[in-house]
Structure formats: structure tokens, C-alpha cells
Design a protein around this motif. Sequence first.
Motif, mmCIF file in Angstrom:
data_model
loop_
_atom_site.group_PDB
_atom_site.id
_atom_site.type_symbol
_atom_site.label_atom_id
_atom_site.label_comp_id
_atom_site.label_asym_id
_atom_site.label_seq_id
_atom_site.Cartn_x
_atom_site.Cartn_y
_atom_site.Cartn_z
ATOM 1 N N VAL A 154 -22.101 6.754 6.089
ATOM 2 C CA VAL A 154 -21.609 7.103 4.732
ATOM 3 C C VAL A 154 -20.218 6.949 4.493
ATOM 4 C CG1 VAL A 154 -21.756 8.940 3.021
ATOM 5 C CG2 VAL A 154 -23.799 8.891 4.621
ATOM 6 N N ALA A 155 -19.344 7.809 5.397
ATOM 7 C CA ALA A 155 -17.890 7.512 5.158
ATOM 8 C C ALA A 155 -17.389 6.334 5.067
ATOM 9 C CB ALA A 155 -17.107 8.401 6.589
ATOM 10 N N ALA A 156 -18.094 5.309 6.001
ATOM 11 C CA ALA A 156 -17.480 4.080 5.961
ATOM 12 C C ALA A 156 -17.765 3.063 4.535
ATOM 13 C CB ALA A 156 -18.013 3.081 7.105
ATOM 14 N N ALA A 157 -18.972 3.588 4.128
ATOM 15 C CA ALA A 157 -19.595 2.835 2.967
ATOM 16 C C ALA A 157 -18.626 3.387 1.836
ATOM 17 C CB ALA A 157 -20.960 3.281 2.667
ATOM 18 N N LEU A 158 -18.552 4.629 1.644
ATOM 19 C CA LEU A 158 -17.557 5.237 0.656
ATOM 20 C C LEU A 158 -16.279 4.563 0.766
ATOM 21 C CD1 LEU A 158 -18.810 9.117 0.726
ATOM 22 C CD2 LEU A 158 -19.373 7.334 -1.134
ATOM 23 N N ALA A 159 -15.552 4.459 1.871
ATOM 24 C CA ALA A 159 -14.420 3.763 2.102
ATOM 25 C C ALA A 159 -14.324 2.341 1.682
ATOM 26 C CB ALA A 159 -13.879 3.869 3.781
ATOM 27 N N GLY A 160 -15.486 1.805 1.919
ATOM 28 C CA GLY A 160 -15.303 0.396 1.549
ATOM 29 C C GLY A 160 -15.496 0.170 -0.013
ATOM 30 N N LEU A 161 -16.379 1.076 -0.660
ATOM 31 C CA LEU A 161 -16.401 1.179 -2.045
ATOM 32 C C LEU A 161 -15.155 1.208 -2.969
ATOM 33 C CD1 LEU A 161 -17.979 0.832 -4.871
ATOM 34 C CD2 LEU A 161 -18.820 3.246 -4.460
ATOM 35 N N SER A 162 -14.401 2.342 -2.035
ATOM 36 C CA SER A 162 -13.091 2.836 -2.483
ATOM 37 C C SER A 162 -12.159 1.608 -2.603
ATOM 38 C CB SER A 162 -12.579 4.010 -2.009
ATOM 39 O OG SER A 162 -11.249 4.353 -1.974
ATOM 40 N N GLY A 163 -12.282 0.859 -1.436
ATOM 41 C CA GLY A 163 -11.403 -0.424 -1.425
ATOM 42 C C GLY A 163 -11.431 -1.338 -2.346
ATOM 43 N N VAL A 164 -12.751 -1.535 -2.725
ATOM 44 C CA VAL A 164 -13.104 -2.465 -3.793
ATOM 45 C C VAL A 164 -12.326 -1.969 -5.158
ATOM 46 C CG1 VAL A 164 -14.805 -3.596 -5.293
ATOM 47 C CG2 VAL A 164 -15.018 -3.226 -2.821
ATOM 48 N N LEU A 165 -12.393 -0.642 -5.480
ATOM 49 C CA LEU A 165 -11.977 -0.303 -6.641
ATOM 50 C C LEU A 165 -10.364 -0.202 -6.592
ATOM 51 C CD1 LEU A 165 -14.452 2.781 -7.400
ATOM 52 C CD2 LEU A 165 -14.595 0.358 -8.276
ATOM 53 N N TRP A 166 -9.901 0.160 -5.365
ATOM 54 C CA TRP A 166 -8.489 0.166 -5.339
ATOM 55 C C TRP A 166 -7.956 -1.405 -5.399
ATOM 56 C CZ3 TRP A 166 -4.073 2.283 -5.880
ATOM 57 C CH2 TRP A 166 -2.891 1.936 -4.810
ATOM 58 N N ALA A 167 -8.844 -2.225 -5.159
ATOM 59 C CA ALA A 167 -8.148 -3.693 -5.429
ATOM 60 C C ALA A 167 -8.160 -4.019 -6.794
ATOM 61 C CB ALA A 167 -9.076 -4.568 -4.637
ATOM 62 N N TYR A 168 -8.797 -3.448 -7.730
ATOM 63 C CA TYR A 168 -8.956 -3.494 -9.192
ATOM 64 C C TYR A 168 -7.832 -2.897 -9.783
ATOM 65 C CZ TYR A 168 -13.088 -6.625 -9.294
ATOM 66 O OH TYR A 168 -13.831 -7.481 -9.077
ATOM 67 N N PHE A 169 -7.529 -1.664 -8.856
ATOM 68 C CA PHE A 169 -6.417 -0.490 -9.600
ATOM 69 C C PHE A 169 -5.029 -1.126 -9.318
ATOM 70 C CE2 PHE A 169 -4.008 3.196 -9.881
ATOM 71 C CZ PHE A 169 -4.327 3.695 -10.845
ATOM 72 N N ARG A 170 -4.864 -1.735 -8.029
ATOM 73 C CA ARG A 170 -3.510 -1.937 -7.814
ATOM 74 C C ARG A 170 -2.775 -2.786 -8.828
ATOM 75 N NH1 ARG A 170 -2.879 -4.646 -2.902
ATOM 76 N NH2 ARG A 170 -0.888 -3.831 -2.635
ATOM 77 N N PRO A 171 -3.270 -4.055 -9.155
ATOM 78 C CA PRO A 171 -4.436 -5.114 -8.559
ATOM 79 C C PRO A 171 -4.132 -5.858 -7.491
ATOM 80 C CG PRO A 171 -3.526 -5.877 -10.504
ATOM 81 C CD PRO A 171 -2.624 -4.838 -10.319
ATOM 82 N N GLY A 172 -5.090 -6.180 -6.874
ATOM 83 C CA GLY A 172 -4.856 -7.227 -5.615
ATOM 84 C C GLY A 172 -5.286 -6.647 -4.111
ATOM 85 N N ILE A 173 -5.643 -7.759 -3.358
ATOM 86 C CA ILE A 173 -5.892 -7.535 -2.002
ATOM 87 C C ILE A 173 -4.966 -7.762 -1.256
ATOM 88 C CG2 ILE A 173 -7.739 -7.910 -0.277
ATOM 89 C CD1 ILE A 173 -9.855 -8.300 -2.315
ATOM 90 N N LYS A 174 -4.675 -6.898 -0.202
ATOM 91 C CA LYS A 174 -3.693 -7.129 0.649
ATOM 92 C C LYS A 174 -4.025 -6.725 2.114
ATOM 93 C CE LYS A 174 1.607 -7.787 1.090
ATOM 94 N NZ LYS A 174 2.838 -7.311 0.516
ATOM 95 N N TRP A 175 -3.422 -7.166 3.271
ATOM 96 C CA TRP A 175 -3.889 -7.089 4.788
ATOM 97 C C TRP A 175 -3.564 -5.425 4.770
ATOM 98 C CZ3 TRP A 175 -0.065 -5.391 8.300
ATOM 99 C CH2 TRP A 175 1.175 -5.805 7.881
ATOM 100 N N ASP A 176 -2.345 -4.796 4.207
ATOM 101 C CA ASP A 176 -2.164 -3.354 4.636
ATOM 102 C C ASP A 176 -2.311 -2.408 3.301
ATOM 103 O OD1 ASP A 176 -0.373 -4.534 2.933
ATOM 104 O OD2 ASP A 176 1.573 -3.653 4.093
ATOM 105 N N MET A 177 -3.350 -2.779 2.335
ATOM 106 C CA MET A 177 -3.523 -1.899 1.256
ATOM 107 C C MET A 177 -4.105 -0.697 1.361
ATOM 108 S SD MET A 177 -6.805 -4.101 -0.414
ATOM 109 C CE MET A 177 -7.360 -2.705 -1.311
ATOM 110 N N GLY A 178 -4.907 -0.591 2.410
ATOM 111 C CA GLY A 178 -5.488 0.749 2.668
ATOM 112 C C GLY A 178 -4.621 1.619 3.455
ATOM 113 N N THR A 179 -3.600 1.114 4.278
ATOM 114 C CA THR A 179 -2.589 1.976 4.804
ATOM 115 C C THR A 179 -1.801 2.600 3.659
ATOM 116 O OG1 THR A 179 -2.550 0.412 6.739
ATOM 117 C CG2 THR A 179 -0.515 1.909 6.527
ATOM 118 N N SER A 180 -1.391 1.820 2.505
ATOM 119 C CA SER A 180 -0.583 2.501 1.777
ATOM 120 C C SER A 180 -0.839 3.839 0.925
ATOM 121 C CB SER A 180 -0.455 1.194 0.454
ATOM 122 O OG SER A 180 -1.550 1.109 -0.137
#
Length: 445
Positions: free
Chosen positions: A349-375
Amino acid sequence: MAHGRTAPIPRLHRRVVAALAFLAAAAAGVGILAGPASGASAASFEDFPYSIKGNVRAAGEPVADATVRVTGEDEEGAEFEGEATTDENGAWSVGVPTKEGTWTVELVESSIPSGVEVPDGFEFTQEVTFGATSSVTRNFTLGAAERQLVGFWDQFLSRAVNGLNFGLMLALAAIGLSLVFGTTGLSNFAHGEMVTFGALMALLFTTGFSLSIWIAIPLAVLASAALGLAMDSGLWRPLRRKGLGTVQLMIVSIGLSLALRYVYQMFVGGRTQQLPGAVTQVIPGLGPIRLTVTDVISMAVSLIVIVIFAWWLMRTRIGRATRAVSDNPSLAAASGIDVDGVVRVVWVVAAALAGLSGVLWAYFRPGIKWDMGTSILLLIFASVTLGGLGTAFGALIGSIIVGLLVELSTLWIPSDLKYVGALVVLIVILLFRPQGILGRRERIG
């Protein structure tokens, strides 16, 4: 416990190898993304080592479908000509064979879309010479944007809505991290890479396999859940059975975070890539609030998922077992609850929620980068700590508070310091309530 300590070493190795094999396969799939992102611009970078790029804007808005022509001489003195068409953001890029000499950049007047006004005396050509770098930028501005003064309360309202959007997205990741901490005591520093993994999987399914984003997002969430299952089965569960303490497990999570982060960079590089639909129109009629269609969908998805999660945690049998394990693992085990089974579900469940959060974070930033989760990892930890360690609903409240603080703080401090401001407020609050908002003996969630 005795059986856990005497588990055969080969079996442990098989689980670790299986988990690493899954991660390698996923990373290899992400490698598809390392190819060119779009036709003309990416091909120019591939064919030539140098590039001239820029933007075309009119009255502050991007101009799409305009043609930019670059002319000059190559290394042998032969005439060279290259063209590019601006994308939806007004960006263009033309590769050139050499950085020597002078290049002429022309905005082709006949290609400017109808309705775009060109000011009198506008220069359609510019001369370009390279410096020490392999690229040079030249922009064309067809009239400056009108300056609009916005009142304090209008800015406050707009940024509060953006902060709520950011907080809901942050809550998805923070809830998962809080669940893991509550059931295992592990402060998982690799949680940021689990956020990045979800965004990369969405990009893989859209760019690599040409799937619709509405199909890619559920597949990315499922892939993230599989990652959580593999990590628990192949790494965390064997280490727990070996009797490692929480400090040792935390150090392992730091190492795993570094390893995953640079695996991502190795395959996708350092550039930022966009998911389909990253740029959408602002919804009119909302006054000072600037919300795009993507923002509204993101907030709706976050709210729906959080409501479903709350129902699961409070009303289902496995949800109640999760809360029991979070409160007292020993008592839960004595009551007949399969603690290892609950922990495995929590990781999924935690990994699934984190993955969905990553997709939404990619739209909010916007953009996907290799260290986006660390930020945003420190903000996730701040949300969990502020709400109360190990409490899922506390993580939700803490995330919303942190999201609002991050966005509203830019009214008084530079935007580069907005994350620092949120962490300072966290410290101040914890000085008066060290256990967090919902961190009490009988926890909720």
C-alpha cells in the motif's frame, strides 16, 4: 523467532536476488526513456554536437508552430541550413555541426500564426556566436507581457489553493511512510525513490509503450505496488528476521536510496521530461485563483484516494489489523494477527501511494527527473513528524499544513527558501508539542 534466526542462507540469497532482479528489470524498462523525447529537436541533438535553441513568445504567451531557421557554414566551409518548429511551449532547438564562426538565426515571418501581432520594427534575424559551452540561446519576444498588479489577499488565496493541492499530493507519500514507520519502526530514506519510481513508470508506459496516460497511471501504481512487495520479500523481511535493529535498517535504506537514485540517472539521464498533458489551459472565471484542468484532476484524485484509504483503514479487517500492529506489534501477534502478513500489505500500500504521489508530483513540478523524489523527502518526513509518528491521519494533517506553509511562505520570503521556511515552522511547533498533532498514546490510524 528461532525459526527466523536459523533460516537457510541460500533462501535469503534467493529472495535478495529476486528483488534485485525485479529492480534491474524495471530500470532496464526505464532505459527505453533515454531515447529522444520528440522528433526534430531530439534528432538535432543526436546528429550534431552543438545546438542553438530558444523560445518565441508574444505578450508573455508562447507561440507554437512558428518556424526558426539557422544558417551558417560547417567546418569545411559549405553552407548549412537547419530549421525547427516551436512546440506548445514556444521552445525550439536546432543542431549545428560546429561552434566556429557566426550563425544567423531567423524567425520566419510567414510562419507566425494568424492573430499574433508583430510590433513595428521587430528584428526577425539575430547573429549568434558560441562561447565555451556547446549550446547558445536566442529568444524572440513579439511584445512584452502586460504587467498586472495583484493584491495581497488575491495572492494569499491563490497560493493557499496551490498549497492545498501540494499538501494533498504530499499526503499520499507521507501516509505510506507513516504506515511503514508505525508497523516496522523503519525510517525509510528510500521512500523518495519510490515516489520517483511511480513517475518513471508512467513515463515508460506513455513514451516507451505509447499508452494513454489514463492507462499508464494505473499501471504505474501497480508497478509501484509490485516494487514494494519485492522490496519487503527480498530485503526488509529477511533483515527483520535476522534481528537487525531500526538503526541498521535505516542505514540500509539510505544505501538503497543512493543506489536507486543513480540507477535512475544512469538510464534516464539528467534532463527533465514531461508527461502527456503537463500543460493545460487555466480554468476561467475563478478570479485570482489560477487552476488548470490538471490541477483540478490532481486534487480530485488525491481526495478520492485518501477517502478510500481512510475507509480501508477504519472499516476493513486488514485495516484494523494494521492499526493494531502499529499500536503494539507484540500484543497484536499474541492476539493471533499475522504481523508479517500485515507488514507485507503495508509495504504494498505504501509503495502504491508513493507511486501515485510521484505521478501527481511530476504534474505539479512540472516534469520528471531522476532525483525528483529526493527533493521532497524532507518535506515528507516533516509531514509525518508534524502529524505524529506512525499515525496515518496525522500524516494527512501534517502534509496539508506543510503544503500550505510552503506556498504561503513565498508571500514574505524568496521562493528558493520556501522549503526551509516550512521546516523552520515545523521545529517551532514541535518545541511546544513534541509528539506531533495526533501523536498520543491512543493513536488514530
